[in-house]
Design a protein around this motif. Structure first.
Motif, mmCIF file in Angstrom:
data_model
loop_
_atom_site.group_PDB
_atom_site.id
_atom_site.type_symbol
_atom_site.label_atom_id
_atom_site.label_comp_id
_atom_site.label_asym_id
_atom_site.label_seq_id
_atom_site.Cartn_x
_atom_site.Cartn_y
_atom_site.Cartn_z
ATOM 1 N N ASP A 8 -51.046 63.494 -57.367
ATOM 2 C CA ASP A 8 -51.234 64.255 -58.611
ATOM 3 C C ASP A 8 -50.266 65.444 -58.600
ATOM 4 N N ASN A 9 -50.474 66.407 -59.471
ATOM 5 C CA ASN A 9 -49.554 67.552 -59.510
ATOM 6 C C ASN A 9 -50.118 68.795 -58.830
ATOM 7 N N PHE A 10 -51.115 68.614 -57.969
ATOM 8 C CA PHE A 10 -51.671 69.781 -57.280
ATOM 9 C C PHE A 10 -50.690 70.440 -56.322
ATOM 10 N N TYR A 11 -49.722 69.682 -55.852
ATOM 11 C CA TYR A 11 -48.682 70.280 -55.006
ATOM 12 C C TYR A 11 -48.071 71.497 -55.721
ATOM 13 N N TYR A 12 -47.733 71.321 -56.997
ATOM 14 C CA TYR A 12 -47.109 72.417 -57.754
ATOM 15 C C TYR A 12 -48.107 73.512 -58.095
ATOM 16 N N LYS A 13 -49.323 73.120 -58.433
ATOM 17 C CA LYS A 13 -50.350 74.134 -58.711
ATOM 18 C C LYS A 13 -50.544 75.017 -57.472
ATOM 19 N N ASN A 14 -50.530 74.398 -56.308
ATOM 20 C CA ASN A 14 -50.682 75.165 -55.071
ATOM 21 C C ASN A 14 -49.546 76.170 -54.891
ATOM 22 N N LEU A 15 -48.325 75.746 -55.224
ATOM 23 C CA LEU A 15 -47.182 76.637 -55.034
ATOM 24 C C LEU A 15 -47.330 77.901 -55.869
ATOM 25 N N LEU A 16 -47.917 77.760 -57.060
ATOM 26 C CA LEU A 16 -48.119 78.941 -57.917
ATOM 27 C C LEU A 16 -49.059 79.938 -57.257
ATOM 28 N N CYS A 17 -49.917 79.479 -56.336
ATOM 29 C CA CYS A 17 -50.852 80.372 -55.616
ATOM 30 C C CYS A 17 -50.392 80.612 -54.182
ATOM 31 N N ASN A 18 -49.115 80.425 -53.913
ATOM 32 C CA ASN A 18 -48.581 80.629 -52.560
ATOM 33 C C ASN A 18 -49.276 79.786 -51.500
ATOM 34 N N LYS A 19 -49.612 78.558 -51.893
ATOM 35 C CA LYS A 19 -50.250 77.659 -50.936
ATOM 36 C C LYS A 19 -49.350 76.497 -50.534
ATOM 37 N N GLY A 20 -48.057 76.737 -50.524
ATOM 38 C CA GLY A 20 -47.142 75.709 -50.018
ATOM 39 C C GLY A 20 -47.198 75.727 -48.499
ATOM 40 N N LEU A 21 -47.450 74.555 -47.888
ATOM 41 C CA LEU A 21 -47.628 74.539 -46.434
ATOM 42 C C LEU A 21 -46.329 74.821 -45.695
ATOM 43 N N LEU A 22 -45.264 74.145 -46.094
ATOM 44 C CA LEU A 22 -43.981 74.333 -45.421
ATOM 45 C C LEU A 22 -43.211 75.471 -46.080
ATOM 46 N N SER A 60 -52.096 68.980 -40.569
ATOM 47 C CA SER A 60 -52.840 69.548 -41.696
ATOM 48 C C SER A 60 -52.243 68.985 -42.978
ATOM 49 N N PRO A 61 -53.046 68.920 -44.055
ATOM 50 C CA PRO A 61 -52.539 68.341 -45.297
ATOM 51 C C PRO A 61 -51.458 69.196 -45.960
ATOM 52 N N LEU A 62 -50.423 68.524 -46.437
ATOM 53 C CA LEU A 62 -49.374 69.218 -47.188
ATOM 54 C C LEU A 62 -49.935 69.763 -48.495
ATOM 55 N N ASP A 63 -50.885 69.039 -49.080
ATOM 56 C CA ASP A 63 -51.579 69.499 -50.289
ATOM 57 C C ASP A 63 -53.043 69.721 -49.919
ATOM 58 N N GLN A 116 -49.467 64.555 -44.486
ATOM 59 C CA GLN A 116 -49.764 65.592 -43.499
ATOM 60 C C GLN A 116 -48.488 66.110 -42.842
ATOM 61 N N ALA A 117 -48.587 67.323 -42.300
ATOM 62 C CA ALA A 117 -47.491 67.875 -41.503
ATOM 63 C C ALA A 117 -48.051 68.406 -40.189
ATOM 64 N N ARG A 118 -47.194 68.401 -39.161
ATOM 65 C CA ARG A 118 -47.596 68.905 -37.847
ATOM 66 C C ARG A 118 -47.406 70.407 -37.756
ATOM 67 N N CYS A 119 -48.290 71.007 -37.028
ATOM 68 C CA CYS A 119 -48.288 72.453 -36.780
ATOM 69 C C CYS A 119 -46.901 73.000 -36.454
ATOM 70 N N VAL A 120 -46.142 72.276 -35.633
ATOM 71 C CA VAL A 120 -44.831 72.770 -35.215
ATOM 72 C C VAL A 120 -43.913 73.013 -36.414
ATOM 73 N N ASN A 121 -44.193 72.337 -37.523
ATOM 74 C CA ASN A 121 -43.344 72.475 -38.703
ATOM 75 C C ASN A 121 -43.765 73.590 -39.661
ATOM 76 N N PHE A 122 -44.924 74.199 -39.422
ATOM 77 C CA PHE A 122 -45.310 75.302 -40.320
ATOM 78 C C PHE A 122 -45.898 76.502 -39.575
ATOM 79 N N ARG A 123 -45.785 76.516 -38.239
ATOM 80 C CA ARG A 123 -46.365 77.614 -37.459
ATOM 81 C C ARG A 123 -45.875 78.978 -37.932
ATOM 82 N N ASP A 124 -44.587 79.088 -38.189
ATOM 83 C CA ASP A 124 -44.033 80.379 -38.611
ATOM 84 C C ASP A 124 -44.649 80.884 -39.913
#
Ligand code: HEM
Ligand SMILES: [Ca+2]
Ligand SMILES: [Ca+2]
Length: 295
Positions: free
Chosen positions: A222-236, A211-214, A170-178
């Motif tokens: 698993d490799n969903f972190y990378y699959k997410n990046l392809l759909c612009n779903k990287g949290l940070l 909120s979850p990083l993935d 997980q990551a805290r809101c303060v790290n991805f608010r922007d």
């Protein structure tokens, strides 16, 4: 200089004790696997893998910006250390506990396994300044992310593989608010809208809600972190840098399509490499009795 059989004679139960404790901690709270993995990373990037991140003290690493109100799992490490002291006093270093617990955490959440090289000695200093300067910030662009890793003897490719650790945790809101309010249109809009509910736009509001990083499988390695990046779903911001039209795109695309022979193989190799950063062996340093303080 490190070796996988380092404790075979001096503490044959060491690896079993750590594995049992990590399994129990992760089954009690799945997120703990992520927290323990991150402790090893934050240890190795600051004065090498020497257990420095575990030392208590107002001026230590625990109070550095990336760590304060963020690092977790110290009580689990204390519990492991206490069991190890009972079985074989002053033999297993705190730095090695972190390296093994990181591996066992990944395995407990369905990820790859590897043999952990052992024999690290614990250091005596905990440097807040080094933690603030050497740990990569989530606001960094690709070039600076790469630099943070090459400064530690790792490659750009290692950086992309190791970032896959954000498939859990997980990551805290303060790290991805922007990402939700200023970086217009760079984050998937459906995901942005759902995150906004828990992370309001005003600085200071809900800073520590997580909120979850993935967002797909936050408790599965698993490799969903990378699959997410392809759909612009990287949290940070730093996550999405690995797929933004730059030099990391091809590797990210490869990991999104190949889990085992792609991401998993590279991740285990990079973890072994990271675990060797700045290690002290032999008779230098010490084996702490209590991971929170020097002997
Ligand atoms: C590439 C540069 C990296 C950046 C900029 C970065 C940044 C971050 C940030 C900002 C968080 C959320 C902290 C919070 O909000 O409290 C986080 C969480 C996490 N990071 Fe990273 N990280 C990076 C690389 C890594 C690496 C190499 C690993 C491990 C191999 C790792 C493992 C984790 C894990 C597992 C979590 C979740 C921890 C939990 O839920 O307790 N990260 N990271
Ligand atoms: Ca360290
Ligand atoms: Ca996942």
């Amino acid at each position: 200089q490190l070796s996988t059989d380092f404790y075979d004679k001096t503490c044959p139960n060491a690896l079993g004790i750590i594995k049992g404790a990590v399994r129990a901690a992760v089954s009690n709270e799945s997120r703990m696997g992520a927290s323990l993995l991150r402790l090893h990373f934050h240890d190795c990037f600051v004065n090498g893998c020497d257990g420095s991140v575990l030392l208590d003290g107002d001026t230590g690493e625990k109070n550095a910006v990336p760590n304060k109100n963020s690092l977790r799992g110290f009580e689990v490490v204390d519990g492991i250390k206490a069991q190890l002291e009972d079985s074989c006093a002053v033999v297993v270093s705190c730095a090695d506990i972190l390296a093994v617990a990181a591996r066992d955490s990944v395995v407990a959440l369905g990820g790859p396994t590897w043999d952990v090289e052992l024999g690290r000695r614990d250091g005596s200093t905990s440097s807040q300044d080094a933690a603030n300067s050497d740990l990569p910030a989530p606001t960094l662009d690709l070039a600076d992310l790469i630099k943070a890793f090459t400064d530690k003897g790792l490659t750009a490719e290692d950086m992309v593989a190791l970032s896959g650790a954000h498939t859990i945790g997980q990551a805290r809101c303060v790290n991805f608010r922007d990402r939700l309010y200023s970086e217009n249109a760079s984050l998937d809009s459906t995901l942005a809208t759902s995150l906004q509910a828990k992370c309001p736009s005003t600085d200071g509001n809900g800073d520590d809600t997580t909120s979850p990083l993935d967002p797909s499988t936050s408790y599965v390695f698993d490799n969903f972190y990378y699959k997410n990046l392809l759909c612009n779903k990287g949290l940070l911001h730093s996550d999405q840098q690995l797929f933004n039209g730059g030099s990391a795109d091809a590797q990210t695309t490869g990991y999104a399509s190949r889990r085992g022979a792609g991401f998993f193989d590279d991740f285990r190799a990079a973890m072994v490499k990271m675990g060797g950063i700045g290690v002290v062996t032999g008779t230098s340093g010490e084996v702490r009795v209590n991971c929170r303080m020097t002997n």
